[in-house]
Design a protein around this motif. Structure first.
Motif, PDB file in Angstrom:
ATOM      1  N   ASN A   1       4.073 -13.275  21.299  1.00  0.00           N
ATOM      2  CA  ASN A   1       5.117 -12.254  21.207  1.00  0.00           C
ATOM      3  C   ASN A   1       4.842 -11.266  20.081  1.00  0.00           C
ATOM      4  OD1 ASN A   1       5.686 -13.825  18.994  1.00  0.00           O
ATOM      5  ND2 ASN A   1       7.668 -14.549  19.734  1.00  0.00           N
ATOM      6  N   SER A   2       3.684 -11.401  19.419  1.00  0.00           N
ATOM      7  CA  SER A   2       3.252 -10.412  18.424  1.00  0.00           C
ATOM      8  C   SER A   2       2.077  -9.648  19.006  1.00  0.00           C
ATOM      9  CB  SER A   2       2.836 -11.102  17.119  1.00  0.00           C
ATOM     10  OG  SER A   2       3.939 -11.718  16.494  1.00  0.00           O
ATOM     11  N   ILE A   3       2.299  -8.374  19.322  1.00  0.00           N
ATOM     12  CA  ILE A   3       1.268  -7.534  19.923  1.00  0.00           C
ATOM     13  C   ILE A   3       0.815  -6.522  18.881  1.00  0.00           C
ATOM     14  CG2 ILE A   3       0.688  -5.989  21.815  1.00  0.00           C
ATOM     15  CD1 ILE A   3       1.489  -8.866  22.639  1.00  0.00           C
ATOM     16  N   MET A   4      -0.487  -6.512  18.583  1.00  0.00           N
ATOM     17  CA  MET A   4      -1.014  -5.629  17.544  1.00  0.00           C
ATOM     18  C   MET A   4      -1.542  -4.313  18.103  1.00  0.00           C
ATOM     19  SD  MET A   4      -0.201  -7.783  15.337  1.00  0.00           S
ATOM     20  CE  MET A   4      -0.630  -6.795  13.918  1.00  0.00           C
ATOM     21  N   ASN A   5      -2.082  -4.357  19.337  1.00  0.00           N
ATOM     22  CA  ASN A   5      -2.630  -3.140  19.926  1.00  0.00           C
ATOM     23  C   ASN A   5      -2.729  -3.297  21.432  1.00  0.00           C
ATOM     24  OD1 ASN A   5      -4.194  -0.610  20.159  1.00  0.00           O
ATOM     25  ND2 ASN A   5      -4.532  -0.910  17.970  1.00  0.00           N
ATOM     26  N   VAL A   6      -2.676  -2.169  22.150  1.00  0.00           N
ATOM     27  CA  VAL A   6      -2.778  -2.180  23.618  1.00  0.00           C
ATOM     28  C   VAL A   6      -3.691  -1.028  24.045  1.00  0.00           C
ATOM     29  CG1 VAL A   6      -1.522  -2.044  25.801  1.00  0.00           C
ATOM     30  CG2 VAL A   6      -0.433  -3.090  23.813  1.00  0.00           C
ATOM     31  N   LEU A   7      -4.548  -1.312  25.021  1.00  0.00           N
ATOM     32  CA  LEU A   7      -5.509  -0.321  25.511  1.00  0.00           C
ATOM     33  C   LEU A   7      -5.603  -0.419  27.028  1.00  0.00           C
ATOM     34  CD1 LEU A   7      -7.995   1.639  24.805  1.00  0.00           C
ATOM     35  CD2 LEU A   7      -9.381  -0.422  25.007  1.00  0.00           C
ATOM     36  N   GLN A   8      -5.772   0.713  27.694  1.00  0.00           N
ATOM     37  CA  GLN A   8      -6.056   0.722  29.131  1.00  0.00           C
ATOM     38  C   GLN A   8      -7.504   1.139  29.337  1.00  0.00           C
ATOM     39  OE1 GLN A   8      -3.686   3.389  31.633  1.00  0.00           O
ATOM     40  NE2 GLN A   8      -3.772   1.884  33.277  1.00  0.00           N
ATOM     41  N   ASP A   9      -8.285   0.342  30.081  1.00  0.00           N
ATOM     42  CA  ASP A   9      -9.693   0.667  30.268  1.00  0.00           C
ATOM     43  C   ASP A   9      -9.892   1.593  31.468  1.00  0.00           C
ATOM     44  OD1 ASP A   9      -9.718  -0.883  32.603  1.00  0.00           O
ATOM     45  OD2 ASP A   9     -10.668  -2.612  31.655  1.00  0.00           O
ATOM     46  N   LEU A  10     -11.144   1.924  31.761  1.00  0.00           N
ATOM     47  CA  LEU A  10     -11.458   2.885  32.822  1.00  0.00           C
ATOM     48  C   LEU A  10     -11.106   2.364  34.217  1.00  0.00           C
ATOM     49  CD1 LEU A  10     -14.912   4.265  31.584  1.00  0.00           C
ATOM     50  CD2 LEU A  10     -12.619   5.187  31.180  1.00  0.00           C
ATOM     51  N   ASP A  11     -10.972   1.052  34.341  1.00  0.00           N
ATOM     52  CA  ASP A  11     -10.611   0.462  35.627  1.00  0.00           C
ATOM     53  C   ASP A  11      -9.109   0.231  35.774  1.00  0.00           C
ATOM     54  OD1 ASP A  11     -13.326   0.228  36.536  1.00  0.00           O
ATOM     55  OD2 ASP A  11     -13.566  -1.434  35.132  1.00  0.00           O
ATOM     56  N   GLY A  12      -8.353   0.619  34.755  1.00  0.00           N
ATOM     57  CA  GLY A  12      -6.902   0.484  34.811  1.00  0.00           C
ATOM     58  C   GLY A  12      -6.357  -0.810  34.258  1.00  0.00           C
ATOM     59  N   PHE A  13      -7.226  -1.720  33.819  1.00  0.00           N
ATOM     60  CA  PHE A  13      -6.749  -2.973  33.240  1.00  0.00           C
ATOM     61  C   PHE A  13      -6.168  -2.733  31.850  1.00  0.00           C
ATOM     62  CE2 PHE A  13     -10.359  -4.542  35.950  1.00  0.00           C
ATOM     63  CZ  PHE A  13      -9.568  -5.134  36.918  1.00  0.00           C
ATOM     64  N   LEU A  14      -5.167  -3.534  31.504  1.00  0.00           N
ATOM     65  CA  LEU A  14      -4.600  -3.485  30.162  1.00  0.00           C
ATOM     66  C   LEU A  14      -5.246  -4.553  29.289  1.00  0.00           C
ATOM     67  CD1 LEU A  14      -0.747  -2.981  30.663  1.00  0.00           C
ATOM     68  CD2 LEU A  14      -2.470  -1.273  30.054  1.00  0.00           C
ATOM     69  N   TRP A  15      -5.614  -4.177  28.081  1.00  0.00           N
ATOM     70  CA  TRP A  15      -6.149  -5.091  27.087  1.00  0.00           C
ATOM     71  C   TRP A  15      -5.165  -5.155  25.937  1.00  0.00           C
ATOM     72  CZ3 TRP A  15     -10.804  -7.718  27.768  1.00  0.00           C
ATOM     73  CH2 TRP A  15     -11.543  -7.341  28.905  1.00  0.00           C
ATOM     74  N   ILE A  16      -4.824  -6.372  25.542  1.00  0.00           N
ATOM     75  CA  ILE A  16      -3.743  -6.586  24.574  1.00  0.00           C
ATOM     76  C   ILE A  16      -4.274  -7.417  23.410  1.00  0.00           C
ATOM     77  CG2 ILE A  16      -1.417  -7.523  24.249  1.00  0.00           C
ATOM     78  CD1 ILE A  16      -1.134  -7.233  27.369  1.00  0.00           C
ATOM     79  N   GLY A  17      -4.231  -6.830  22.225  1.00  0.00           N
ATOM     80  CA  GLY A  17      -4.684  -7.533  21.034  1.00  0.00           C
ATOM     81  C   GLY A  17      -3.537  -8.270  20.371  1.00  0.00           C
ATOM     82  N   THR A  18      -3.751  -9.547  20.070  1.00  0.00           N
ATOM     83  CA  THR A  18      -2.714 -10.382  19.460  1.00  0.00           C
ATOM     84  C   THR A  18      -3.313 -11.131  18.264  1.00  0.00           C
ATOM     85  OG1 THR A  18      -3.079 -12.523  20.570  1.00  0.00           O
ATOM     86  CG2 THR A  18      -1.938 -10.798  21.840  1.00  0.00           C
ATOM     87  N   PRO A  19      -2.490 -11.825  17.477  1.00  0.00           N
ATOM     88  CA  PRO A  19      -3.023 -12.637  16.376  1.00  0.00           C
ATOM     89  C   PRO A  19      -3.775 -13.878  16.840  1.00  0.00           C
ATOM     90  CG  PRO A  19      -0.722 -12.045  15.984  1.00  0.00           C
ATOM     91  CD  PRO A  19      -1.020 -11.722  17.413  1.00  0.00           C
ATOM     92  N   ASN A  20      -3.728 -14.169  18.155  1.00  0.00           N
ATOM     93  CA  ASN A  20      -4.399 -15.370  18.656  1.00  0.00           C
ATOM     94  C   ASN A  20      -5.126 -15.090  19.965  1.00  0.00           C
ATOM     95  OD1 ASN A  20      -5.215 -18.066  18.684  1.00  0.00           O
ATOM     96  ND2 ASN A  20      -3.425 -18.714  19.852  1.00  0.00           N
ATOM     97  N   GLY A  21      -5.936 -14.045  19.938  1.00  0.00           N
ATOM     98  CA  GLY A  21      -6.769 -13.777  21.093  1.00  0.00           C
ATOM     99  C   GLY A  21      -6.560 -12.410  21.719  1.00  0.00           C
ATOM    100  N   LEU A  22      -7.502 -12.058  22.594  1.00  0.00           N
ATOM    101  CA  LEU A  22      -7.487 -10.806  23.339  1.00  0.00           C
ATOM    102  C   LEU A  22      -7.149 -11.103  24.794  1.00  0.00           C
ATOM    103  CD1 LEU A  22      -8.189  -7.735  23.476  1.00  0.00           C
ATOM    104  CD2 LEU A  22     -10.550  -8.440  23.962  1.00  0.00           C
ATOM    105  N   TYR A  23      -6.115 -10.430  25.304  1.00  0.00           N
ATOM    106  CA  TYR A  23      -5.662 -10.658  26.677  1.00  0.00           C
ATOM    107  C   TYR A  23      -6.038  -9.475  27.561  1.00  0.00           C
ATOM    108  CZ  TYR A  23      -2.663 -14.557  25.159  1.00  0.00           C
ATOM    109  OH  TYR A  23      -2.184 -15.741  24.668  1.00  0.00           O
TER     110      TYR A  23
END
Length: 304
Positions: A14-36
């Motif tokens: 529930n702690s989200i540090m950063n969010v990115l959308q890649d060229l294929d439309g996927f969302l990448w979510i940076g957290t204190p315990n891994g990259l989603y």
């Protein structure tokens, strides 16, 4: 109305540090315990694996950016990684960055890369240094007035004329060329902690500061320190009962429709802002409304 993406879809943080959308439309979510990675239905999580040199270097994810090839640059609590979108593997930048907390990433259009760290200054990798072996390193030097003003870098951007701006723990810096190399002009009008930098479509530079405060430089390319008329300042009313000491700063800025902005003010909420009329609308949690925003600690804003 806000949709929440915790637990039921596989996002256990529930702690989200950063969010990115890649060229294929996927969302990448940076957290204190891994990259989603989120495909719209389910999540895949990437974490450091001790015996796997191709895994991500650290589980604390703070910064996410795309390079010119669509690969994902990942600033962690211990170094800078790159995720190869075709091979689906991670590589780690060597040298000084391996143990550094990455606090800012700015990819250049020619393939170069600027990287800010929380304690060891600013790094520049040229476009032909694809493995990150030979960076230029900029640090604060007490005896050199043209050095960057602090080793604690918070944000990096470029204006529309290609000038580099760096926000640090103690102020705002603009890079310029000298006979002996690059130097930094310290902007006297903004000699305090910089939380975020953003250049809008009109080329104006927006500066997020500690507390609920925002500065605007209308013509950053031609701005010279000592010209206080070139800066406009905004402060948002603390009318929701927040303890001002808990408002740690305006740490996220992004575009909204028209010439409006989205502002993430940590400890205050999400703010929609019209710079011309100075009208703003604040979104804060409401226990009686399950469709309200989940927290007033806004860390990042993505506009798809």
């Amino acid at each position: 109305m806000f949709d929440h993406f915790i637990d039921e879809n596989g996002l256990a943080q529930n702690s989200i540090m950063n969010v990115l959308q890649d060229l294929d439309g996927f969302l990448w979510i940076g957290t204190p315990n891994g990259l989603y990675k989120y495909d719209g239905n389910q999540y895949k999580v990437y974490r450091h694996q001790t015996n796997d040199s191709l895994s991500i270097s650290n589980n604390s994810i703070y910064e996410l950016e795309l390079d010119i090839h669509g690969n994902i640059l990942i600033g962690t609590g211990s170094g800078l990684c790159k995720f190869d979108r075709l091979k689906e593997t991670f590589s780690t930048f060597p040298g000084d960055l391996e143990d550094g907390r990455i606090s800012a990433i700015y990819p250049e259009k020619d393939g170069g890369l600027w990287v800010g760290t929380l304690h060891s200054g600013l790094y520049h990798f040229k476009a032909d240094d694809s493995y990150g072996n030979d960076p230029e390193h900029y640090t604060h030097q007490l005896s050199k007035s043209t050095s960057i003003d602090s080793d604690k870098v918070q944000s990096i951007t470029k204006d529309h004329e290609g000038n580099l701006w760096v926000g640090t723990f103690t102020g705002l810096n603009k890079m310029y060329e000298t006979k002996s190399g690059n130097g930094f002009l310290q902007i006297k009008e903004v000699n305090e902690e910089i939380k975020s930098l953003f250049v809008d479509e009109r080329g104006e530079l927006w500066i997020g500061l500690r507390g609920a405060r925002l500065f605007r430089i209308m013509d950053p390319a031609n701005f010279k320190t000592g010209n206080s008329k070139g800066i406009k300042k905004y402060a948002f009313n603390n009318d929701v009962g927040n303890d001002i000491s808990e408002i740690s700063g305006l740490i996220a800025i992004n575009k909204a429709l028209g010439d409006n902005l989205w502002l993430g003010i940590h400890g205050y909420g999400l703010c929609w802002f019209n710079p011309e009329t100075e009208e703003f609308k604040l979104y804060i949690p409401n226990e009686l409304n399950p469709e309200s925003i989940s927290s007033n600690n806004v860390e990042t804003i993505l506009v798809d």
